[in-house]
Design an enzyme around this catalytic site. Structure first.
Site, mmCIF file in Angstrom:
data_model
loop_
_atom_site.group_PDB
_atom_site.id
_atom_site.type_symbol
_atom_site.label_atom_id
_atom_site.label_comp_id
_atom_site.label_asym_id
_atom_site.label_seq_id
_atom_site.Cartn_x
_atom_site.Cartn_y
_atom_site.Cartn_z
ATOM 1 C CG HIS A 1 23.748 59.968 87.936
ATOM 2 N ND1 HIS A 1 22.403 59.959 88.143
ATOM 3 C CD2 HIS A 1 24.275 61.082 88.689
ATOM 4 C CE1 HIS A 1 21.963 60.745 88.685
ATOM 5 N NE2 HIS A 1 22.946 61.606 89.202
ATOM 6 C CB CYS B 1 21.891 58.694 84.451
ATOM 7 S SG CYS B 1 21.625 57.058 85.384
ATOM 8 C CG ASP C 1 22.581 56.471 89.254
ATOM 9 O OD1 ASP C 1 22.647 57.517 89.534
ATOM 10 O OD2 ASP C 1 21.694 55.600 88.941
ATOM 11 C CG HIS D 1 18.290 61.280 85.867
ATOM 12 N ND1 HIS D 1 17.593 60.252 85.422
ATOM 13 C CD2 HIS D 1 19.380 60.921 86.637
ATOM 14 C CE1 HIS D 1 18.348 59.030 86.003
ATOM 15 N NE2 HIS D 1 19.410 59.483 86.695
ATOM 16 C CE1 TYR E 1 21.400 56.802 95.191
ATOM 17 C CE2 TYR E 1 18.958 55.687 94.928
ATOM 18 C CZ TYR E 1 20.183 56.570 94.640
ATOM 19 O OH TYR E 1 19.963 57.468 93.410
HETATM 20 C C1 CS2 Z 1 18.143 58.623 90.360
HETATM 21 C C2 CS2 Z 1 16.958 59.390 90.190
HETATM 22 O O1 CS2 Z 1 17.696 57.050 91.978
HETATM 23 C C3 CS2 Z 1 17.856 57.187 90.887
HETATM 24 O O2 CS2 Z 1 17.505 56.604 90.031
HETATM 25 O O3 CS2 Z 1 19.183 58.549 89.153
HETATM 26 O O4 CS2 Z 1 15.748 59.090 90.987
HETATM 27 C C4 CS2 Z 1 17.096 60.956 90.022
HETATM 28 O O5 CS2 Z 1 17.585 61.360 91.399
HETATM 29 C C5 CS2 Z 1 16.134 61.675 89.308
HETATM 30 O O6 CS2 Z 1 15.423 61.044 88.250
HETATM 31 C C6 CS2 Z 1 16.473 63.244 89.251
HETATM 32 O O7 CS2 Z 1 15.601 63.808 89.390
HETATM 33 MN MN MN Z 2 20.832 58.253 87.581
#
Ligand code: CS2
Ligand code: MN
Length: 358
Positions: free
Chosen positions: A271, A244, A316, A206, A332
């Site tokens: 992402h 991402c 994401d 990532h 989230y």
């Molecule tokens: C994720 C990261 O929540 C987020 O931003 O994209 O925490 C991601 O899970 C980690 O960097 C991957 O190890």
């Molecule tokens: Mn991400």
């Protein structure tokens, strides 16, 4: 594109697999053992239990995010071999329950970093925000602010026990330059990639979020050139990317569609999200709709479509809507991510230009 949803696990989130089943197009669950800190052993029974819950609802278990990398590996301490052995043990166990992609990151000390978790947007919703000027010389101040904001939830990479030892952590990273971090990453990859080749699991790093060094710590997955350097460290198809757009999109100099066109055959997990970057470098997360932010999300989807991308995708982060921030993990929530999926699939299907497109 193979649409997925990041789920924090039963009893660990207010969003259940039954909620997720009602979002059109979701085929897989992105999962993890979220209580595990980097370097801990993942027991087979625990892995099997979550995998069974996921498959019982008809979802695929193919993507795990994350298996976090212990700081000793990133710092390059002699103890790293012990932690790499544990990592390899986890890779082998995950292969037995159908995992095909592992997302991880190689950011020193902090995973994604923001200065505010619930910044209000003009429409009354709120979202994760990064204010450049609020990043002071004192990381403790920022850590306390984020941990307080997160309330009951532990966020990935923000484990209070680990961050309690912030001074020690910073001291341990004192000699880790950008080159050193690259070579420590190479050491790690040279040990794990042969195992991945054997068990057919793709590693998908990532990018760093935001896409620049903070608090004097190097951050190495942040641009076209650093990604090229990363891929060349171990030139195997099993050494790949989580691309991402939210993280790389924090730096407007990153031409995201061009990077997707260049790297698509090493991208295993996309992402997709939008950020609005202000002139002073601050940024806030906004809806997936391209015109709401600085990332041309439709163009991003088009770049994947043009290249016949069949890999995994997830919306994401999302904004927090309709009061859900009282009850959801920062970034989230349910609603904005679900709407994001419909936007992404809408663009994709229109590019297919086929009635009832699959
Ligand atoms: C994720 C990261 O929540 C987020 O931003 O994209 O925490 C991601 O899970 C980690 O960097 C991957 O190890
Ligand atoms: Mn991400």
């Amino acid at each position: 594109m193979n649409m997925t949803w990041r789920w924090y696990g039963e009893g660990n989130d207010n969003i259940t697999l039954d909620h997720i089943r009602q979002i059109p197009g979701v085929m897989g669950i992105v999962w993890s053992l979220h209580d595990k800190v980097a370097g801990e052993v993942w027991e087979m029974e625990r892995i099997q239990e979550v995998a069974d819950q996921i498959t019982a609802k008809g979802f695929s278990t193919a993507v795990v995010e994350s298996v976090n990398v212990h700081d000793d590996i990133k710092i390059g301490l002699p103890t790293r071999d012990k932690y790499i052995d544990i990592y390899i043990d986890t890779i082998r166990k995950l292969a037995t329950v159908g995992v095909k992609v592992i997302c991880y990151n190689f950011m020193p000390v902090f995973d994604w970093t923001r200065t505010e978790l619930y910044k209000e947007l003009p429409d009354g919703s709120n979202a994760l925000f990064y204010e450049k000027a609020a990043i002071t010389d004192n990381p403790r101040e920022m850590v306390d602010r984020i941990l307080k904001g997160a309330g009951q939830f532990t966020m990935p990479g923000w484990e209070p026990e680990r961050l309690a030892k912030l001074d020690e952590l910073f001291a341990a990273y004192a000699d880790v330059t950008e080159d050193k971090l690259f070579s420590n990453l190479q050491y790690f990859l040279e040990r794990i990639i042969p195992v991945c080749e054997e068990v057919d699991i793709k590693m998908a790093i990532h990018p760093d979020d935001p896409a620049w060094p903070i608090f004097g710590l190097p951050r190495i997955i942040r641009s076209r050139d650093t990604i090229r350097r990363f891929l060349d460290l171990v030139d195997s198809p099993y050494n790949g990317l989580t691309f991402c757009t939210g993280s790389l999109g924090t730096n407007p100099e990153n031409d995201l569609p061009a990077m997707i066109r260049e790297f698509h055959d090493r991208i295993y997990f996309a992402h997709i999200r939008n950020v609005k970057v202000f002139d002073n470098g601050d940024f806030i997360e906004v809806s997936h709709r391209g015109r709401d932010g600085s990332v041309d999300v439709a163009e991003v989807v088009k770049a994947y479509h043009e290249n016949g991308y069949t890999g995994y995708v997830r919306p994401d982060h999302g904004r927090h809507l309709w009061g859900e921030e009282k009850n959801c993990r920062p970034g989230y929530g349910l609603y904005d991510r679900a709407m994001g999926i419909m936007y992404l699939l809408g663009v994709w299907d229109s590019l297919d230009n086929v009635k009832g497109a699959k």
